[in-house]
Design an enzyme around this catalytic site. Structure first.
Site, mmCIF file in Angstrom:
data_model
loop_
_atom_site.group_PDB
_atom_site.id
_atom_site.type_symbol
_atom_site.label_atom_id
_atom_site.label_comp_id
_atom_site.label_asym_id
_atom_site.label_seq_id
_atom_site.Cartn_x
_atom_site.Cartn_y
_atom_site.Cartn_z
ATOM 1 N N TYR A 107 0.844 -1.195 0.000
ATOM 2 C CA TYR A 107 0.000 0.000 0.000
ATOM 3 C C TYR A 107 0.882 1.248 0.000
ATOM 4 C CZ TYR A 107 -4.294 2.332 -0.160
ATOM 5 O OH TYR A 107 -5.303 3.128 -0.610
ATOM 6 N N ASP A 272 -14.165 5.354 2.431
ATOM 7 C CA ASP A 272 -13.031 5.226 3.342
ATOM 8 C C ASP A 272 -12.265 6.532 3.498
ATOM 9 O OD1 ASP A 272 -11.278 3.685 5.014
ATOM 10 O OD2 ASP A 272 -9.796 3.908 3.424
#
Ligand code: NAD
Length: 555
Positions: A107, A272
């Site tokens: 990520y 999110d």
């Protein structure tokens, strides 16, 4: 996993007769050199693999050795993703057991670079691409996905990838990465999740001119045509994958709030960037106040950046203050916002939406150091995507005003951070309580070593998702994110705080996700939003739903 894993046995059984090369090419079932002697006989693998049988532990060690040899983070990313394409079980074992080391590769920050170069490093497609040309047949496209029991979809339209802007269809790296984290951090079975990119074009001319760009070479669809495609997508998900939660990810500000408002009550959906970020930020602030010993209602936070992340955090902070007895109006006065046009104040022209809620009576001001000096915030939270905004003057002023200034520099990736960890400690004489969006290593200053924590949404969304699917939540509410923030803050130990960490170490992530999932499922039941009753002790039940990457169909 009773529900999630109900398909596991089916998959195994269905796979048995296939055997041979097709088994080795199936990443969900492939075990590579770990297939046992009897499996090699039963599954037609003899001769297709070298004779030596390796344990999973040996395979993990080999992966780590290969990873070390790669000379850049992007090469490491490519290697890890190709492992995911080859052998999912091994990929997740490696990721889960080395989460602190590998998270920055899978990520942010590396995923940012991977998205920028997605077309150039492209090997195999992953996830579902829905393009503007698929209007009218989105359900049909979704049906092409080989797995049918989908519980979590992460979807982007690629318009605001991290702090990197419009990357169009290259944004696919984000849903792929987020879902890998769902599996590693909350044990969501890999075949229960689906990454989706809705390609409506891109305003990024450089990409459109790039011969290797993977998306539509057109400007973005806007207005009604865009809204119709998104509507068709959400309705198609309800039809094809009725048990799926939809996580909106990296949509531009102008669409993110609108889509959240439109779908939060009609689907099991959340954003999110707005809600996950808000929750992780609030958790960090609650932890920081354990260090200062001050109350949340005595704080004045200046958010630098008034987009999805900032306004979402302001809204959840206000909810937390209301829960502590303040009126909403009083609560909002604790949050101030500074954006690209200056301080948000009453009477500023062109303010709209959530920004208006935080337009307090104050003089219009444009200069950040001067604003900090005059407003005297107890904490500054950087969510602007503009590097260097927390310059020495801003940081020094924060240290003059506060004994323990709260400095959260949350912009991603690292190249966009408002200040580095080193700068935050240096310019506040080592007194700042610091958290960042991208990871920073330990910093030595004034004879002390600080190990600042990353305010990573990964502390929140996997647990919320797991809780929601465990109880079959109809909707995801802000109250769930508030509870998730409190639960996360409780997981921060005194030792963490002493090291300057306002979040627990990532190695505790499964424990954190489980705790959040239990709370979320409990709240859903209390609010009448659960469609499934959790049998027995919730912690134990949800824990055994969590996927543990290990090989099956051993003889
Ligand atoms: P956004 O585009 O919705 O908002 C950006 C905001 O920053 C806007 O209000 C804009 O006016 C403001 N801004 C731009 N230039 C500025 C300047 N020079 N001075 C002051 N303000 C300025 O983006 P977002 O979704 O809110 O994300 C912002 C940043 O936060 C990104 O870098 C993103 O990666 C990061 N983020 C971090 C986390 C995390 O660490 N957990 C989570 C989400 C987002």
């Amino acid at each position: 996993m009773r529900q999630l894993d109900s398909t596991k046995q089916d998959r195994i059984e269905k796979s048995m007769p296939r055997g041979g090369v097709s088994l080795l090419n199936d990443p969900a079932l492939n075990k590579g050199t770990a297939f046992s002697e009897s499996e090699r006989d039963a599954l037609g693998l003899r001769g297709l693999l070298p004779p030596r049988i390796h344990t999973m532990g040996e395979q993990v060690a080999r992966v780590l050795e290969n990873l070390e040899r790669k000379t850049s983070d992007l090469e490491k990313y490519i290697y890890l993703i190709s492992l995911q394409d080859r052998n999912k079980t091994l990929f997740y074992r490696v990721l889960l057991d080395n989460i602190e080391k590998l998270m920055p590769l899978v990520y942010t920050p590396t995923v940012g670079q991977a998205c920028q170069e997605y077309g150039h490093i492209f090997r195999r497609p992953r996830g579902i691409f829905i393009s503007a040309r698929d209007k009218g047949r989105v359900a049909e496209v979704l049906r092409n996905w080989p797995f049918k029991d989908i519980r979590i979809i992460v979807v982007t339209d690629g318009e605001r990838i991290l702090g990197l802007g419009d990357l169009g269809a290259n944004g696919m790296g984000i849903p792929v990465g987020k879902l890998a984290l769902y599996t590693a951090c909350a044990g969501i079975h890999p075949t229960s999740s689906l990454p989706v990119t809705i390609d409506v074009g891109t305003e990024n001319e450089e990409l459109r001119d790039d011969p290797f760009y993977i998306g539509l070479k057109q400007r973005r669809l806007r207005g009604e045509a865009y809204d119709e495609l998104i509507e068709e997508f959400v309705m198609a998900v309800r039809e094809v994958f009725p048990a799926a939660l939809i996580q909106f990810e990296d949509f531009a500000n102008s669409n993110a709030f609108r889509l959240l408002d439109r779908y939060r009550g009609r689907a099991c959906a959340f954003n999110d960037d707005i809600q996950g970020t808000a929750s992780v930020t609030l958790a960090g602030l609650i932890s920081a106040l354990r260090i200062t010993g001050r109350a949340l209602e005595d704080q004045k936070f200046l958010f630098v950046g008034a987009g999805e992340a900032g306004l979402g955090a302001g809204d959840l902070l206000s909810e937390a203050l209301v829960a502590r007895g303040l009126s909403m109006a009083e609560a909002r006065k604790r949050a101030w916002f500074f954006d690209s046009k200056g301080l948000i104040v009453a009477g500023r022209e062109g303010l709209s939406g959530h920004k208006l809620l935080y337009a307090h009576d104050f003089d219009p001001m444009q200069d950040l150091p001067a604003i900090v000096a005059r407003l005297r915030p107890t904490g500054i939270i950087g969510v602007s995507g503009r590097p260097g905004l927390f310059d020495p003057q801003v940081l020094r002023t924060m240290a003059e005003i506060n004994e323990r200034p709260i400095v959260f520099s949350l912009s991603n990736p690292t190249s966009k951070t408002e200040c580095t960890a080193k700068e935050a400690y240096k310019w506040t004489d080592g007194r700042s309580i610091f958290a960042s969006g991208s990871p920073f290593g330990p910093v030595s200053f004034g004879g002390r070593t600080f190990s600042p924590a990353q305010g990573n949404n990964v502390y929140i969304f996997p647990g919320v998702g797991l809780g929601a699917i465990a109880c079959g939540a109809l909707h995801i509410t802000d109250e769930m994110f508030l509870l998730a923030a409190r639960t996360l803050a409780q997981k921060v130990s005194q030792a963490d705080l002493e090291e300057g960490r306002v979040y627990p170490p990532l190695k505790k992530i499964r424990e954190v996700s489980l705790a959040i999932a239990v709370e979320v499922a409990g709240l859903a039941a209390e609010r009448g939003l659960a469609t499934r009753e959790i049998p027995g002790e919730p912690g134990r039940y949800i824990e055994q739903l969590m996927y543990d990457p290990a090989y099956h169909f051993d003889s």
